[in-house]
Motif scaffolding. Structure first.
Motif, mmCIF file in Angstrom:
data_model
loop_
_atom_site.group_PDB
_atom_site.id
_atom_site.type_symbol
_atom_site.label_atom_id
_atom_site.label_comp_id
_atom_site.label_asym_id
_atom_site.label_seq_id
_atom_site.Cartn_x
_atom_site.Cartn_y
_atom_site.Cartn_z
ATOM 1 N N ASP A 285 0.829 -1.210 0.000
ATOM 2 C CA ASP A 285 0.000 0.000 0.000
ATOM 3 C C ASP A 285 0.862 1.258 0.000
ATOM 4 O O ASP A 285 0.459 2.296 -0.530
ATOM 5 C CB ASP A 285 -0.935 0.020 1.219
ATOM 6 C CG ASP A 285 -2.050 -1.010 1.114
ATOM 7 O OD1 ASP A 285 -2.346 -1.439 -0.015
ATOM 8 O OD2 ASP A 285 -2.618 -1.384 2.154
ATOM 9 N N ASN B 85 1.699 2.282 -3.560
ATOM 10 C CA ASN B 85 0.513 2.904 -4.140
ATOM 11 C C ASN B 85 0.349 4.345 -3.650
ATOM 12 O O ASN B 85 0.055 5.273 -4.415
ATOM 13 C CB ASN B 85 -0.693 2.060 -3.701
ATOM 14 C CG ASN B 85 -1.830 2.141 -4.685
ATOM 15 O OD1 ASN B 85 -1.793 2.953 -5.602
ATOM 16 N ND2 ASN B 85 -2.825 1.317 -4.480
ATOM 17 N N ARG C 173 0.563 7.793 -5.925
ATOM 18 C CA ARG C 173 -0.503 8.796 -5.956
ATOM 19 C C ARG C 173 0.020 10.154 -5.518
ATOM 20 O O ARG C 173 -0.347 11.186 -6.081
ATOM 21 C CB ARG C 173 -1.663 8.372 -5.065
ATOM 22 C CG ARG C 173 -2.502 7.310 -5.711
ATOM 23 C CD ARG C 173 -3.569 6.810 -4.766
ATOM 24 N NE ARG C 173 -4.300 5.731 -5.396
ATOM 25 C CZ ARG C 173 -5.055 4.869 -4.737
ATOM 26 N NH1 ARG C 173 -5.182 4.960 -3.434
ATOM 27 N NH2 ARG C 173 -5.688 3.920 -5.382
ATOM 28 N N ARG D 267 1.777 11.774 -8.318
ATOM 29 C CA ARG D 267 0.837 12.323 -9.308
ATOM 30 C C ARG D 267 0.170 13.599 -8.815
ATOM 31 O O ARG D 267 -0.342 14.374 -9.605
ATOM 32 C CB ARG D 267 -0.213 11.276 -9.689
ATOM 33 C CG ARG D 267 0.292 10.248 -10.690
ATOM 34 C CD ARG D 267 -0.855 9.479 -11.330
ATOM 35 N NE ARG D 267 -1.583 8.707 -10.355
ATOM 36 C CZ ARG D 267 -1.289 7.453 -10.028
ATOM 37 N NH1 ARG D 267 -0.290 6.832 -10.622
ATOM 38 N NH2 ARG D 267 -1.994 6.810 -9.121
ATOM 39 N N ARG D 268 0.156 13.804 -7.510
ATOM 40 C CA ARG D 268 -0.412 15.058 -6.986
ATOM 41 C C ARG D 268 0.581 16.220 -7.131
ATOM 42 O O ARG D 268 0.207 17.369 -6.939
ATOM 43 C CB ARG D 268 -0.799 14.889 -5.505
ATOM 44 C CG ARG D 268 -2.023 14.031 -5.279
ATOM 45 C CD ARG D 268 -2.505 14.098 -3.834
ATOM 46 N NE ARG D 268 -1.657 13.386 -2.895
ATOM 47 C CZ ARG D 268 -1.833 12.124 -2.502
ATOM 48 N NH1 ARG D 268 -2.842 11.428 -2.981
ATOM 49 N NH2 ARG D 268 -1.036 11.569 -1.633
ATOM 50 N N ASN E 229 1.810 -1.075 -20.308
ATOM 51 C CA ASN E 229 1.024 -0.542 -19.207
ATOM 52 C C ASN E 229 1.916 0.328 -18.320
ATOM 53 O O ASN E 229 2.332 -0.085 -17.245
ATOM 54 C CB ASN E 229 0.441 -1.735 -18.436
ATOM 55 C CG ASN E 229 -0.518 -1.300 -17.357
ATOM 56 O OD1 ASN E 229 -0.859 -0.116 -17.259
ATOM 57 N ND2 ASN E 229 -0.945 -2.234 -16.534
ATOM 58 N N ALA F 149 2.823 16.644 -0.698
ATOM 59 C CA ALA F 149 1.737 15.828 -1.250
ATOM 60 C C ALA F 149 1.458 14.578 -0.424
ATOM 61 O O ALA F 149 0.552 13.822 -0.736
ATOM 62 C CB ALA F 149 2.085 15.428 -2.683
#
Lengths: 627, 211
Positions: free
Chosen positions: B24, B27, B31, B34-35, B47, B89
């Protein structure tokens, strides 16, 4: 501090991250600057509740007010609940890790009937008396919103008040009232009487219910100036409605782990079995620009690489092609997946189909609900075999090889022929697949999912009986005999458990006397009833016996048009006469056009003070035109 | 293919974040990246995804003060800017300490130094360590093996509340503190009430810090 106590138990439970908060997007406030604290309780596990859009909206909305603090609370699984009880840890908010019994509000969302025992578990874990009558202090106020409030009678004894309809405005009005009472003092009874005067607030203790000798409701009488009918709240200017800029982004995987944009509310379809299609009326949509702006904000603030468009029927968005074209431009550039659940692809141009193809596909799903056109007319499900075939062709040519079909058993007027039609439809899809030259190299896989039709309040089928176990069994067996494994044409059939269906049917159309049954069942160990492994039908059956009530009375009885329904004092802004006329048309096999094609006069436009759609088939906006 | 600029990120994972599993965590970092508007490098192929490699995953329930992960950028940027943007972030309990060019390979990692506090009886632990053999059941990918932990455990800075524990960790062989504590529980016959465990240093084979 609960944090220290939690540190002693969290490593003993499955997925501890769901019990500790601290996620990005979760709101921490200085409690000395907060006047009203609200525990938003989702009566199911973190994984399910965190996927729920309504909670995200109301969480953001309440926390946007500086002196209100809304926290999230979920149902702990049995391993966690057991340790919490053992270590004397009361139910707490995930943000502050403080006991919710000290908050001003404990608010539940009622999304499905089978979560009712979880509410009792959560109140008990919180250390709050379960019955409203036993909670004498002004705070906490235990309340609920959500679709099941259209008939909240079965849980009426547990709640101080309910919110009927959309919560964006009324929640803040209610919290403002609480703020006033907190400052100047007052009793709970005073507060509830005042709250009952707010449109959309239902205070069950202010209504007296009388019964006929046969057990049906005789009359519901308002007390203390409460309105005779509680009017559902709606957000008239949906484009301007509050929408969160960000979501709480969980650490552990949840059911729908992505951004969600609500593109429209309400539904034009009027499928006669579908409660959502009626209770969320009228149809309203956001402008393209609003949708795209909100998606950009959410994507950037959450870091999610997937966004899904949410609504009851996204294909009915006025300019769906235009929206998808503009949206895919953004999502392609950002490397974000666009997920389009329940989109009908048959009416799209090739260009859009090409664009959607670039979106990673989750699978092809149809919900014809009934096998034959006759029965689809009865339920007013306006999906034709042609459109299913056309969509399948498009999808098969694009390389799809699996199709999921959803049907209901036990629909009004259903015969064995309708069941056989399910098999015929699956066969036709199979034939189509093998007739397509450039199909996938894989064999086709068709799965047929059967649920049992459950009559719900505020639908034209609220008068209908639930099919008996014997009837449902016969139909399932008949279909299974027809679809038995046959070479490559394998059809995979799954179905729901009748005991679960029956309980849901009882709770959906039950009256206030069921509160005692729910309490009895919970006391004897029922909780997490929607989870197959925890559901205890025999305990429920015993609870009904103990309380002297009969499940079939609530579920399997045909109700007359003039029967007083337990939910008759709720006003969902459309008329009962409309439901009766729709019910009659169903039995005549006549369909009703969708709201965009032609107004059927359900009564909503009267409430709005304007037609729901203009001449061009566009939904009217607040302040526009009049009848 | 674009050149990629590797960056090693040093971070602390404490408080509520100690309940985030290793999987986790990746992940969560992806994220967070990406912020930001950082020009993050993506893996190539069918992919593509944001490249994040955690050099030495931390077990659930342990806090870490010197954790590291590697990311790559499409263009070079000052390390303090990378650190500052990523920190902003992230959730409160994951804190970026600094970013720098990777110096060592993660295969050089040899052992971890853990600070143990809230330990009920440090003396009993010392006598546990004086056993001839400390047998534990260690799960490997394929099976469960019996292992004598004794040669792998070293301990220092003992005080009334706890001690410092040094255990092997790395690509080839790791002994988790929980494995030692499980054996200790078996030895004393009573449940150890989750002492606080913090990883304070990650050391290489030559005894220097991993950086």
């Amino acid at each position: 501090m609960l944090k220290d106590k939690l540190d002693k138990i969290l490593l003993k439970v499955q997925k501890p991250a769901r019990y500790i908060g601290g996620e990005v997007g979760s709101i921490i406030k200085d409690k000395s600057a907060v006047d009203i604290r609200y525990a938003f309780c989702f009566p199911d596990t973190y994984d399910i509740g965190m996927s729920h859009l309504g909670m995200k909206i109301l969480y953001g909305l309440k926390n946007a007010v500086p002196n209100y603090w809304c926290e999230r609370v979920f149902m702990p699984l049995p391993d966690m609940e057991e340790l919490m009880r053992k270590e004397d840890i009361p139910l707490y908010g995930l943000e502050s890790l403080e006991p919710i019994r000290d908050f001003e509000f404990i608010g539940f969302t009622l999304q499905y009937e089978l979560c009712y025992t979880n509410i009792l578990s959560m109140l008990d874990l919180a250390g709050v008396p379960i019955f409203a009558k036993d909670r004498k202090d002004l705070f906490p106020i235990v309340m609920a919103g959500g679709p099941c409030v259209c008939n909240a009678e079965p849980v009426a004894d547990f709640f101080d008040l309910f919110v009927l309809g959309e919560g964006e405005e009324v929640n803040l009005e209610l919290m403002a009232l609480a703020e006033k009472y907190k400052k100047r003092g007052g009793t709970k009874a005073d507060f509830l009487r005042a709250a009952a005067q707010i449109e959309g607030i239902y205070v069950p203790s202010l209504y007296d219910v009388a019964y006929n000798p046969d057990g049906t409701v005789k009359a519901v009488t308002p007390l203390d100036n409460a309105p005779a009918k509680v009017k559902k709240r709606i957000i008239d200017d949906f484009d301007k409605a509050y929408y969160p800029d960000t979501f709480v982004v969980p650490f552990t995987e949840i059911v729908h782990d992505r951004s969600v944009e609500e593109v429209l509310r309400g539904c034009i379809r009027g499928c006669r079995f579908c409660q959502a299609g009626f209770i969320y009326r009228p149809f309203r949509e956001k402008s393209k620009q609003t949708i795209i702006d909100q998606i950009k904000k959410l994507t950037e603030s959450t870091g999610y690489d997937e966004v899904s468009l949410s609504s009851l029927s996204t294909s009915d968005y006025s300019d769906i092609e235009g929206l998808l074209c503009e949206l895919t431009e953004y999502t392609d550039k950002k490397g974000v997946n666009l997920s389009l659940p329940s989109l009908r692809i048959d009416k799209f141009s090739d260009e859009v189909v090409q664009r959607i193809k670039s979106v990673r596909a989750s699978g092809l799903t149809f919900a014809p609900e009934a096998g034959s056109q006759r029965l689809r007319d009865v339920i007013n499900k306006n999906i034709t075999e042609d459109s299913i075939m056309k969509s399948c062709r498009i999808a098969f040519e694009a390389g799809y090889s699996s199709v999921k079909l959803y049907f209901m058993l036990g629909l009004p007027t259903e015969t064995m022929e309708d069941i056989e039609a399910i098999k015929l439809l699956a066969d036709k899809i199979t034939e189509l697949y093998y007739s397509i030259e450039n199909r996938s190299k894989k064999g086709i896989s068709i799965s047929v999912s059967l649920s049992t039709f459950i009559p719900k309040p505020f639908t034209p089928f609220e008068f209908e009986p639930l099919a008996s176990k014997q009837e449902v069994d016969e139909r399932q067996i008949h279909l299974l005999n027809l679809t038995g494994a046959k070479g490559r044409k394998r059809i995979d059939v799954s179905w729901s458990r009748y005991e679960t269906t029956l309980l849901e049917a009882v709770l959906a159309r039950g009256d206030r006397r069921l509160s005692a049954v729910i309490y009895e069942a919970w006391k004897n160990g029922c909780k997490l009833d929607s989870w197959g492994e925890y559901f205890k039908p025999e305990v429920w059956a015993k609870a009904f016996d103990t309380c002297g009530l009969d499940m079939t009375f609530y579920a399997c009885r045909k109700r007359e048009y003039d029967e007083v329904m337990p939910w008759q004092h709720m006003d969902m802004l459309f008329s009962r006469d409309f439901l009766i006329s729709e019910n009659k048309k169903a039995h005549e096999g006549k369909t009703t056009p969708n709201c965009r094609e032609q107004c059927s006069g359900c009564g909503l436009s009267k409430t709005l003070g304007r037609p729901c759609f203009d001449k061009n088939g566009l939904p009217t906006a607040a302040g526009e035109g009049s009848i | 293919m674009n050149a990629a600029y590797p960056v090693r990120i040093f971070f602390a994972k404490t408080g509520r974040a100690k309940y985030i599993s290793a999987l986790d965590l990746i992940n969560c970092i992806q994220r967070a990246l990406r912020r930001t508007d950082l020009p993050v490098w993506h893996t190539q192929g069918f992919n593509p995804h944001t490249y994040v490699n955690v050099n030495l995953p931390l077990s659930l329930g342990i806090e870490g003060l010197c954790e590291t992960m590697d990311i790559k950028l499409d263009e070079p940027l000052p390390y303090d800017i990378v650190a500052r943007k990523l920190d902003a972030a992230l959730p409160d309990d994951i804190h970026i300490i600094r970013a720098a060019a990777p110096i060592k390979k993660h295969t050089e990692i040899d052992r971890s130094v853990y600070e143990i506090t809230n330990f009920p009886d440090a003396k009993a632990f010392i006598s546990f360590l004086s056993l001839d053999k400390i047998i534990a059941e260690k799960k490997t990918k394929k099976s469960v093996i019996e292992l004598d932990l004794k040669p792998y455990i070293s301990i220092s800075e003992i005080n009334s509340d706890g001690f410092t524990l040094i255990l092997p960790s790395g690509c080839d062989f790791t002994v988790n503190p929980s494995l030692v504590f499980d054996a200790y529980e078996k030895y004393t016959g009573s449940a150890l009430d989750f002492p606080t465990v913090k990883r304070v240093r990650i050391l290489c084979k030559d005894g220097t810090d991993f950086e």
